[in-house]
Design an enzyme around this catalytic site. Sequence first.
Site, PDB file in Angstrom:
ATOM      1  CD  GLU A  32      -3.342   0.393   1.837  1.00  0.00           C
ATOM      2  OE1 GLU A  32      -3.636  -0.810   1.904  1.00  0.00           O
ATOM      3  OE2 GLU A  32      -3.979   1.277   2.426  1.00  0.00           O
TER       4      GLU A  32
ATOM      5  CG  ASP B 278      -2.977  -1.320   5.130  1.00  0.00           C
ATOM      6  OD1 ASP B 278      -1.833  -1.809   5.146  1.00  0.00           O
ATOM      7  OD2 ASP B 278      -3.216  -0.116   5.317  1.00  0.00           O
TER       8      ASP B 278
ATOM      9  CE1 TYR C  53      -3.791  -1.543   8.463  1.00  0.00           C
ATOM     10  CE2 TYR C  53      -5.922  -2.528   8.957  1.00  0.00           C
ATOM     11  CZ  TYR C  53      -5.139  -1.667   8.209  1.00  0.00           C
ATOM     12  OH  TYR C  53      -5.707  -0.928   7.211  1.00  0.00           O
TER      13      TYR C  53
END
Length: 672
Positions: free
Chosen positions: A7, A106, A314
Amino acid sequence: MRLIISEKDIAARRIAYILSEGKVKSSKLGKIPVYEFLKDNETWKVIGLRGHIINVDFPASFNQWNKISPIELIEINPCKKVSEKNIADALKTLAMQNPFLIVATDYDREGELIGVEIVNLIKEYNKNINQIKRAKFSAITTQEINEAFNKLVDIDYNLSNAGESRQVIDLIWGAVLTRFISLTTHRLGKDFLSIGRVQSPTLALLVNKEKEIKNFTPVPFWKIIATLKKEITFNAIHKKNQIWDEKEANDIYKKVEFCKEAKINKIDKKILKEMPPTPFNTTSFLESASYLGFSAVNAMSIAEQLYIYGLTSYPRTDNTVYPPSLNLKGILQKLSNSEFSKEAKEVLSNGRPYPTRGKKQTTDHPPIHPVGVPNKINLNPNQQKIHELICRRFLATLAKDAISETMDVTFDISNEEFKASGYKLIQSNWKAIYPYFKEKRKSLPELVEGEIVEIVEINLNKDHTKPPQRYTQGSLIGKMEDLLLGTKSTRHEIIQKLFQRKYITFSPLAPTPTGIAVVEAMGDCDVVKPKMTATLEMDMDLISEGKKTLDDTVKESRQMLTNVMKTLQKDSEKIRTSINNAHREQNTVGKCPRCGKPLLIRTSKKKKRFVGCSGFPDCKNTYSLPQKGGIILTENVCSECNTPIVKIKPKGGRTWELCLNSNCTVKKPRKN
Ligand SMILES: [Zn+2]
Ligand SMILES: [Zn+2]
């Protein structure tokens, strides 16, 4: 060749470093870094994106606000355009090498959508590519990355469709409503007004709270408080606590006013077990960070940096239950070699048998937790604070209950009953590890039943009920979660947008006159109510579970929007007047000393801000303003020259007062 799509560039670099065990070569394709290494006799290349590189917008022919009526836009299909040409060019070159494609963005709706956008783009460049897989991970650590690439999965098109439905619906709603309100109020260009599907109900929460505060009537009450003394002084309050009748309060007070002794009638002691807090999900993390003084946007961006450094997991997750696969002991052992070694060792040897768990359980990502220790990384002070918060929260969820004792004591003073309560921490356990909760309750001295205690003084205090409290950024995000407004990924951005559009002020978190007017102008319209937005949010969950289609959801939302627009168009005259009046109020700095008309903050043709008289062109009075810093209006005028005074708040600096008249003898900015 294997091509990994990440990303961001920094994530690409770390993934390449981990998979190659440090033997990575970096080069550039055009202006875009590509990381290359050999693994199992095959060439691997890793490239980082900049989030979405495909933009969704209406076709250019619909971009002229004055020519296309907002309601016409509802049925127009948005189109996709590459917004990062350099990256697209690099991808094109790589696509020609027939890669085995691995999406490593992600793992959530947005990340899946970004991945699918790239897959579609690359297939456009080279139709022959058919090996496409997905790497799924929750932390950028050696273990998680290696496992994810050993166990590649398929792309989840339901998940990306859910992301795409949000993208399309938000574009249509945002564009249609924003154009409508800006055209109605003649506010075009830089100062346009906006209304949004999530933004407006959130703003309405703040406006309603402000109304409650404004309409609140304080009710007086009386309290009789005895100050007692044994070794230390402490308070006992008359058992009625708040006494609403003044005469009754006076009568009781007269009875006890001159008493010098209080007799202890009864002592009640209880042992309490206090559970540690539950694991962090995005909302509870942002709430705690807000308590430490971080804005939601800032806390989120720091948590993302820590994720990319491989220090924490995350940060976008709803989950508050550690999955069984999570190696809690392994993490504790890592933390034993960090600045939290004392706490980690304590938890390892003397922790609770099972970690605490919250109410929400999801399977996409674990709760936010530490995954590494900053050995070679220099964190800045803010990153350190957030990292510490996440580590301490994790440790606390594995620590033993705190043990405390409460003591309720009843006193007799001249046949009137008074009460005191005390709190004493006996074993701090998790409270020593997670010192962010401030204990407000005080401890009492050792007391026994029947004992006589000295009275220092007795007072009759008048007080009144308090208005409801304003939201903090943290409590607002919590409320948004309760009402299903926005998602873990968007809530903090929504608050930031309200601020940028000058609908709210940050400290305190309160609506501006324009913010109030926009909500009031919408009146009973569904667009300021949370229900409709929550329905769409649930539809998106259904799409991600494969139980509803993207097309049906977008179609239904178009219908909802058509109904909303019909209501708004009927009221457009009322909307125009109330918003424009509020806007004027928000920009009025005071009365013109020359002609008495309101002075307004305006923007010159060169985009410089200044103060001008609303009596223009009859009155040409103007004042210059500093071009940087926030402007806070005051009702004050200068004592020397009668010109209005404003406050200037530089970013990160101290607020100072300014007399608008540059020739005034009170020239120096007065610090306060
Ligand atoms: Zn004037
Ligand atoms: Zn002055």
